[in-house]
Design a protein around this motif. Structure first.
Motif, short mmCIF file in Angstrom:
data_model
loop_
_atom_site.label_atom_id
_atom_site.label_comp_id
_atom_site.label_asym_id
_atom_site.label_seq_id
_atom_site.Cartn_x
_atom_site.Cartn_y
_atom_site.Cartn_z
N ILE A 1 3.27 -11.52 -9.84
CA ILE A 1 3.84 -12.11 -8.63
C ILE A 1 2.84 -11.82 -7.51
CG2 ILE A 1 5.68 -11.99 -6.93
CD1 ILE A 1 6.57 -13.29 -9.51
N GLY A 2 2.13 -12.82 -7.09
CA GLY A 2 1.07 -12.63 -6.12
C GLY A 2 1.52 -12.80 -4.69
N GLU A 3 0.73 -13.51 -3.90
CA GLU A 3 0.97 -13.71 -2.47
C GLU A 3 2.37 -14.27 -2.22
OE1 GLU A 3 0.96 -14.87 1.49
OE2 GLU A 3 1.35 -16.25 -0.16
N GLY A 4 3.13 -13.57 -1.37
CA GLY A 4 4.49 -13.98 -1.06
C GLY A 4 5.55 -13.13 -1.72
N GLY A 5 5.16 -12.33 -2.72
CA GLY A 5 6.12 -11.48 -3.41
C GLY A 5 6.47 -10.25 -2.59
N ILE A 6 7.46 -9.51 -3.08
CA ILE A 6 7.94 -8.32 -2.38
C ILE A 6 8.07 -7.19 -3.39
CG2 ILE A 6 9.81 -7.30 -1.03
CD1 ILE A 6 10.52 -10.12 -0.08
N GLY A 7 7.52 -6.01 -3.06
CA GLY A 7 7.67 -4.85 -3.92
C GLY A 7 6.49 -4.67 -4.85
N VAL A 8 6.63 -3.71 -5.77
CA VAL A 8 5.54 -3.33 -6.67
C VAL A 8 6.09 -3.17 -8.08
CG1 VAL A 8 3.82 -1.55 -7.19
CG2 VAL A 8 4.29 -2.15 -4.83
N GLY A 9 5.26 -3.52 -9.05
CA GLY A 9 5.58 -3.27 -10.44
C GLY A 9 6.69 -4.17 -10.98
N PRO A 10 7.37 -3.73 -12.03
CA PRO A 10 8.42 -4.54 -12.64
C PRO A 10 9.55 -4.92 -11.69
CG PRO A 10 7.78 -2.75 -14.11
CD PRO A 10 7.10 -2.49 -12.80
N LYS A 11 9.70 -4.19 -10.59
CA LYS A 11 10.74 -4.51 -9.62
C LYS A 11 10.27 -5.50 -8.54
CE LYS A 11 13.14 -0.06 -10.14
NZ LYS A 11 13.63 1.17 -9.44
N ARG A 12 9.03 -5.92 -8.62
CA ARG A 12 8.52 -6.86 -7.63
C ARG A 12 9.28 -8.19 -7.75
NH1 ARG A 12 4.42 -7.61 -4.11
NH2 ARG A 12 3.30 -9.60 -4.01
N SER A 13 9.70 -8.72 -6.61
CA SER A 13 10.45 -9.97 -6.59
C SER A 13 9.56 -11.11 -6.11
CB SER A 13 11.66 -9.85 -5.67
OG SER A 13 11.26 -9.87 -4.30
N ALA A 14 10.03 -12.32 -6.32
CA ALA A 14 9.26 -13.52 -6.00
C ALA A 14 9.37 -13.93 -4.53
CB ALA A 14 9.69 -14.67 -6.90
N GLY A 15 10.02 -13.12 -3.71
CA GLY A 15 10.11 -13.42 -2.29
C GLY A 15 11.26 -14.35 -1.94
N THR A 16 11.37 -14.63 -0.65
CA THR A 16 12.47 -15.46 -0.17
C THR A 16 11.96 -16.43 0.90
OG1 THR A 16 13.03 -13.81 1.53
CG2 THR A 16 14.18 -13.65 -0.59
N GLY A 17 12.75 -17.47 1.13
CA GLY A 17 12.49 -18.39 2.23
C GLY A 17 11.14 -19.06 2.15
#
Length: 417
Positions: free
Chosen positions: A56-72
């Motif tokens: 999950i690159g630019e725009g994602g949130i967090g680190v590692g397996p818990k990193r999310s794909a972001g919002t909005g």
């Protein structure tokens, strides 16, 4: 059997330059939108990777397996099409090819020391292949640059790759602490105005090469003294170099021949598309060489500290060493029983239509299944377990305790992941 690793086999790293590289590695100032660093996807807490199948690159949130794909509006536009590789022993002088498809290699074809996606626009003066590699994520739209019209870096990349690097270099040199550090570490940097992207690449390379050295595993002890490994690991080693034939490709002290092979891994994700081939597929080495015989072949990954860098495969298709070993033993049977829940893809409902669309293309699946460079070998459950134990013996005693580690702060003042 390989010869033991020694410090002399690695590119030397100046400590002052490595210190700058450590800070830059975790500083989001290098990204287009100042929201992601190299360390976000190659984190110390995750063995130098991110623990995801597809990043999950630019725009994602967090680190590692818990990193999310972001919002909005800031959410990711596309998954990174391949698994984030770790950097273990990338500074070894034998390394001549990098990336899953080998698109960066040591070469004089363009007069700058490398055959790379930047071709003749890659600047001269980069110390080694690690330094060269460090520059490319900075200009990749979905990794660190961001989307056109969002920032100056992304806009410049859209014109030509080398137009972005001066913008990034200026961001760094106007920060007083970086200016001071570069002036102290680089003889040719007299004032901050002298700092350019080559210095940044060389600093990152110095850090990566020094930080991710590993040669203190039980297997290294075995090579140095011929002291027997624990019984299961010893049996696994004999299988690795014998019946299982793993060493045919995973050879040498780094456990890679740096060549390319088709393993018929399960296909998913956005694929590494090309302008004339927008299909959501990954043709591997062929994307670089344009040679049909290279279709679906990927670089042999090195195996030191492999137990720290799950999931496995160029797209992270397999979550465990056991499942990856079983795939090597019988790729077609393994692929038939593979299920989508084995892929670690953070939820991104707006991308779900793409995630597995390639699997509905029967002709493409037939082509991928037909491209297979390894022959099945019958392994019992206990033999698979022994091989797995041997691979664990390649984990360095200091694997999770790196000499420099993650900095708590960086000169830009941006948050550190």
């Amino acid at each position: 059997m390989p010869k033991p690793l020694t410090l002399e086999q690695f590119h030397p790293s100046d400590p002052q330059k490595a210190r700058i590289g450590q800070l830059l590695f975790y500083d989001k100032i290098l990204s287009g939108n100042k929201n992601i660093s190299c360390g976000t996807c190659h984190h110390h807490d995750h063995g130098g990777g991110d623990g995801l199948s597809l990043g999950i690159g630019e725009g994602g949130i967090g680190v590692g397996p818990k990193r999310s794909a972001g919002t909005g509006e800031d959410r990711i536009r596309k998954r990174i099409p391949r698994n984030a590789p770790a950097f273990w022993n990338i500074g070894h002088k034998s390394i001549h090819t990098i990336f899953h498809d080998g698109r960066l290699s040591v070469s004089d074809i363009y007069g700058n020391g490398f055959n790379s996606p930047a071709e003749e626009w890659l600047p001269q003066g980069l110390d080694n292949i690690t330094a060269a590699q460090a520059l490319f994520p900075l200009t990749a739209q979905f990794e660190m640059a961001g989307n056109p019209k969002e920032n100056q870096v992304a806009g410049a990349v859209h014109d030509r790759i080398d137009a972005a690097w001066p913008i990034i270099a200026k961001r760094v040199r106007v920060i007083p602490e970086y200016a001071r550090l570069f002036e102290a570490a680089f003889d040719e940097v007299q004032t901050s105005k002298d700092i350019n992207i080559v210095h940044i690449g060389n600093a990152l390379g110095a850090f990566i090469n020094a930080e991710w050295q590993s040669m203190d595993s039980p297997f290294d002890t075995y090579l140095a003294s011929q002291t027997q490994l624990p019984q299961a690991a010893q049996r696994g080693m004999e299988l690795f170099y014998g019946k299982a034939n793993c060493a045919a490709c995973h050879s040498g002290p780094l456990f890679t021949d740096q060549n390319f092979y088709a393993l018929a891994l399960p296909a998913f994700g956005p694929g590494r598309t090309r302008r004339f081939d927008p299909m959501a597929r990954d043709v591997g080495r062929m994307g670089e060489s344009d040679a049909l015989e290279d279709a679906y072949r990927f670089r042999t990954p090195p195996l030191r500290n492999v137990a720290l860098t799950a999931p496995y495969g160029h797209n992270g298709a397999f979550p465990t060493l056991k499942s990856m070993i079983e795939h090597h033993a019988d790729p077609i049977a393994s692929k038939a029983k593979w299920t989508r829940d084995m892929a670690d893809l953070p939820s991104a409902p707006w991308l779900s239509a793409i995630d597995y669309v390639i699997q509905s293309d029967t002709r493409e699946m037939a082509r991928q299944n037909a491209a297979l460079d390894i022959k099945p070998v019958a392994l019992t459950n206990s033999e698979v377990a022994d091989l797995e134990t041997f691979l664990h013996s390649l984990t360095g005693k200091s694997g999770n305790a790196r000499p420099m580690g993650r900095p708590s702060t960086v000169p830009s003042g941006l948050p550190v992941d």
